[in-house]
Design a protein around this motif. Sequence first.
Motif, mmCIF file in Angstrom:
data_model
loop_
_atom_site.group_PDB
_atom_site.id
_atom_site.type_symbol
_atom_site.label_atom_id
_atom_site.label_comp_id
_atom_site.label_asym_id
_atom_site.label_seq_id
_atom_site.Cartn_x
_atom_site.Cartn_y
_atom_site.Cartn_z
ATOM 1 N N PRO A 69 12.575 -24.769 -19.363
ATOM 2 C CA PRO A 69 13.606 -23.743 -19.609
ATOM 3 C C PRO A 69 13.036 -22.389 -20.011
ATOM 4 O O PRO A 69 13.484 -21.349 -19.529
ATOM 5 N N ASP A 70 12.075 -22.403 -20.924
ATOM 6 C CA ASP A 70 11.514 -21.135 -21.396
ATOM 7 C C ASP A 70 10.118 -20.900 -20.835
ATOM 8 O O ASP A 70 9.371 -20.058 -21.334
ATOM 9 N N SER A 73 8.591 -17.333 -19.946
ATOM 10 C CA SER A 73 8.432 -16.442 -21.097
ATOM 11 C C SER A 73 7.650 -17.085 -22.230
ATOM 12 O O SER A 73 7.510 -16.488 -23.304
ATOM 13 N N ALA A 74 7.128 -18.295 -22.018
ATOM 14 C CA ALA A 74 6.360 -18.972 -23.056
ATOM 15 C C ALA A 74 5.098 -18.189 -23.376
ATOM 16 O O ALA A 74 4.508 -17.530 -22.508
ATOM 17 N N THR A 78 2.650 -15.880 -20.901
ATOM 18 C CA THR A 78 2.634 -14.430 -21.087
ATOM 19 C C THR A 78 1.222 -13.939 -21.364
ATOM 20 O O THR A 78 0.800 -12.892 -20.860
ATOM 21 N N ARG A 104 5.341 -14.036 -29.785
ATOM 22 C CA ARG A 104 5.838 -15.400 -29.586
ATOM 23 C C ARG A 104 4.933 -16.422 -30.277
ATOM 24 O O ARG A 104 5.420 -17.399 -30.838
#
Length: 285
Positions: A69-70, A73-74, A78, A104
């Motif tokens: 799901p992420d 953008s994890a 990145t 993050r």
Amino acid sequence: MARGPLSDCPRTSSGAWWPRWTNSAWTHWSCGSTRNWPSAGPQIALCQGDNPAAETFLAECRAVARELPDGPSAAPVTYIEGAHAMLVRGDPAGRALPAGARDRFRAAGQVGDAHMATMLWAMAEAFFGTRASASSARDVYVAEADASGAEWARTWAQWCSGLVELRHGEAQRALAPLQRALARQQAIGDNWGPVWGLETLAWSVAATGDGTRAAWLLGAAHRMRRDTGAALIGLRPFHEAHLTAERRVRASLGAEDAPGPVPEEGTSQARSTRTRTGGSRTPTA
């Protein structure tokens, strides 16, 4: 200083190993602090300048990201995308990616990983940012390294300080932090920092107009890269700065006295090149 064994890390397509011993934070992250992510491969290949391997590993990392799901953008994705943008493409637009990865990682409580992202962010700003943005990122990086209590982190922050001064200030003022970083890395047995520290020192010396000393330092840096298996041509901002230093050396020494181009690491000609630095201590001046 804690160190990790090389055996947990993969080899690049050129057959080169990541440095024989890595600093604790590098070992923690590059060899899989996030075991679900194939992040070790692209990280190692990128830092070795092995672009074909980096592209393969990056594709694997992106494939994993698409399934979660992420994922896109994890933080690990990145970070790797930012490293690829800076080191392979030489893309100034990629400066924001390491900063995003840092945020993050910090939100997830991964302090060591966040620090590596801070390093990449500061490096990207030094190469592609303005004097203001590079100085700001450097200040954050230096403060973070000092607070960490890790000597290896402090030496890299000093190296970054020298790089910022070279790119955005005065070359003469870049020499002191670069020399201090090299001396301290040698003292703690860091086998990786001097590979790039010596190269950067050569750029700075060339920028001061001392062509003879710069030529010697460029040769010594070439030998160190060959010993570690790093290919400078695969690291675009480093390669371009190297070419600039070579041009300055030739202009300083004159066409007859200047050394010929150093064969790129990884070529058969480069493997047969000999220098005078074998078995010597890392030069810092």
